[in-house]
Enzyme design. Structure first.
Site, PDB file in Angstrom:
ATOM      1  N   CYS A 133      44.255  52.023  38.147  1.00 17.06           N
ATOM      2  CA  CYS A 133      45.431  52.173  39.011  1.00 17.06           C
ATOM      3  C   CYS A 133      46.177  50.855  39.265  1.00 17.06           C
ATOM      4  O   CYS A 133      47.413  50.805  39.218  1.00 17.06           O
ATOM      5  CB  CYS A 133      45.033  52.807  40.348  1.00 17.06           C
ATOM      6  SG  CYS A 133      43.432  52.267  40.972  1.00 17.06           S
ATOM      7  N   HIS A 246      48.664  51.333  46.771  1.00 18.66           N
ATOM      8  CA  HIS A 246      48.144  49.992  46.483  1.00 18.66           C
ATOM      9  C   HIS A 246      49.309  49.000  46.477  1.00 18.66           C
ATOM     10  O   HIS A 246      50.377  49.295  45.942  1.00 18.66           O
ATOM     11  CB  HIS A 246      47.520  49.934  45.088  1.00 18.66           C
ATOM     12  CG  HIS A 246      46.192  50.625  44.956  1.00 18.66           C
ATOM     13  ND1 HIS A 246      45.589  51.350  45.955  1.00 18.66           N
ATOM     14  CD2 HIS A 246      45.347  50.671  43.895  1.00 18.66           C
ATOM     15  CE1 HIS A 246      44.431  51.818  45.509  1.00 18.66           C
ATOM     16  NE2 HIS A 246      44.263  51.428  44.260  1.00 18.66           N
TER      17      HIS A 246
HETATM   18  O1  L14 Z   1      39.858  53.673  37.648  1.00 19.21           O
HETATM   19  O2  L14 Z   1      39.446  52.150  44.186  1.00 19.21           O
HETATM   20  O3  L14 Z   1      38.542  52.056  37.123  1.00 19.21           O
HETATM   21  O4  L14 Z   1      37.300  52.319  44.189  1.00 19.21           O
HETATM   22  C1  L14 Z   1      37.473  52.676  39.895  1.00 19.21           C
HETATM   23  C2  L14 Z   1      37.375  52.190  41.337  1.00 19.21           C
HETATM   24  C3  L14 Z   1      39.847  53.214  40.251  1.00 19.21           C
HETATM   25  C4  L14 Z   1      39.774  52.709  41.660  1.00 19.21           C
HETATM   26  C5  L14 Z   1      39.094  52.771  37.968  1.00 19.21           C
HETATM   27  C6  L14 Z   1      38.383  52.401  43.618  1.00 19.21           C
HETATM   28  C7  L14 Z   1      38.888  52.454  39.422  1.00 19.21           C
HETATM   29  C8  L14 Z   1      38.401  52.884  42.190  1.00 19.21           C
END
Ligand code: L14
Ligand code: 25A
Length: 339
Positions: A133, A246
């Site tokens: 993301c 975010h």
């Molecule tokens: O897609 O915010 O690699 O804890 C894994 C951790 C997405 C965000 C990914 C988080 C992330 C996630």
């Protein structure tokens, strides 16, 4: 490869999760040509009903044998499930768009943001990865700057909401906030520390070099998506007590000079970006602003006078939409266009 059809059988794997819900909503909103929608999750969710275009769809248990007859599957059920099940789906002739970290750096798997590298969809072998993301929203603004002035180095600090971790993390922020306001004891479950009224300089696991996996993902995924290994990226990823959206502070060093106005001009013409930058009126991107929106908002655009060619900016985007579900659906739309 996807065969051209009028409508497609589409599956959402991990449909009951935070991203899965958003995938179903985005498919509906964008009127994706769905012949039939199938929803999968674990046995915990079997039999749950979700709505799609006024119809009820029952959640089924995911097994290795469900993929026959499915054209496109959007996966968001965690990396372990993707590693295990995506090959079964691809073998059954289904094209997988995977939102987990499982396949992103596999050289056989394209990692795609439609505004940046749609051409990479041409060489997929049944699995396409949706980037992290924080990476997605960053590359959408980096791409036009790189094309215009060649980016040498990016220093990024993220301010990431809890919804990226899923529903349990959103519950944790809500419960801790309410408990602390009522003078109750709290005990962290999802995160290693209290997240309410706090900032945690850790997202995902720590690696041996002191960086977190999230920080490494931003470095490696940016190079792969932009198709340029020379771009240097260094990241600090921080969890903040925000439910959704975010934000990122970016410091960008370019080979050629760009003024702040040049950057505003480039970004205002770039697909998927809204320049939101009127400081004298307190206008700048905020997580609360971008929730439910498709675009990446860019503001606080200014020159960094400590280096020859430097730009600072602040961006915000909806991590569940452009950061996950929307980008996956946009990939599927491109695949249809190319079929
Ligand atoms: O897609 O915010 O690699 O804890 C894994 C951790 C997405 C965000 C990914 C988080 C992330 C996630
Ligand atoms: O495994 P990872 O990679 O570490 O991923 C961890 C979590 O990160 C989220 C996602 O959370 C995942 O569980 N995630 C992963 N990739 C992400 C990304 N790129 C990401 N978030 C953002 N961006 P989630 O809660 O949003 O989604 C979980 C979904 O996956 C389904 N699922 C889980 N195991 C499955 C499975 N589907 C098929 N087969 C399996 N074996 C999950 O369905 C959900 O749709 P569910 O039925 O297991 O959960 C329904 C509801 O129950 C909550 N819940 C989850 N775990 C538990 C739980 N409740 C009680 N106990 C649990 N252990 C969920 O929150 C959901 O509401």
């Amino acid at each position: 490869m996807l065969k051209k059809k009028e409508k497609y059988v589409v599956a959402v794997v991990g449909a009951t999760g935070a991203v899965g819900h958003e995938m179903v909503a985005v498919l509906e909103e964008r009127n994706f040509p769905v012949e039939k929608l199938r929803l999968f999750a674990s046995e915990r969710s079997e039999g749950k009903i979700m709505n799609f275009h006024d119809k009820s769809v029952t959640v089924e248990i995911l097994t290795e044998n469900v993929f026959k007859g499915i054209d496109i599957a959007l996966f968001s059920a965690g990396a372990e499930r993707s590693l295990h099940y995506a090959p079964f789906a691809a073998k059954a002739g289904c094209v997988v768009v995977d939102n987990s970290s499982a396949w992103r750096m596999d050289p056989e798997v394209p990692l795609v943001v439609p505004e940046v590298n749609p051409h990479d969809l041409k060489w997929h072998k049944g699995i396409i990865a949706n980037p992290n993301c924080s990476t997605i929203q960053m590359v959408v603004v980096l791409k036009p700057i790189h094309d215009a002035a060649k980016i040498k180095r990016v220093v990024v600090t993220t301010f990431q909401s809890v919804s990226g971790t899923g529903k349990k993390a959103m519950d944790e922020l809500l419960n801790q906030t309410s408990d602390l306001l009522n003078f109750k004891e709290i005990s962290p479950l999802v995160y290693p520390h209290q997240i309410a009224f706090n900032c945690l300089p850790q997202i995902d696991k720590f690696m041996d070099d002191g960086y977190t996996k999230e920080e490494i993902k931003m470095v490696n995924e940016t190079k792969k998506i932009m198709g340029d290994n020379s771009i240097k990226v260094t990241a600090t990823t921080v969890r903040v007590p925000v439910f959704r959206g975010h934000s990122e502070a970016l410091n960008i060093e370019t080979e050629n000079k760009l003024s702040a106005n040049d950057v505003r001009d480039l970004l205002s013409k770039a697909p998927g970006v809204i320049v939101y930058d009127v400081p004298e009126k307190n206008v700048y991107p905020l997580p609360t602003l971008c929730v439910g929106k498709d675009e990446v908002y860019a503001g606080r655009i200014r020159e960094d006078n400590t280096i020859e060619n430097g730009i600072n900016m602040w961006i915000a985007a909806d991590n569940l939409r452009k950061g996950a579900a929307l980008n996956a659906v946009q990939i599927a739309e491109k695949l249809i266009e190319m079929a």
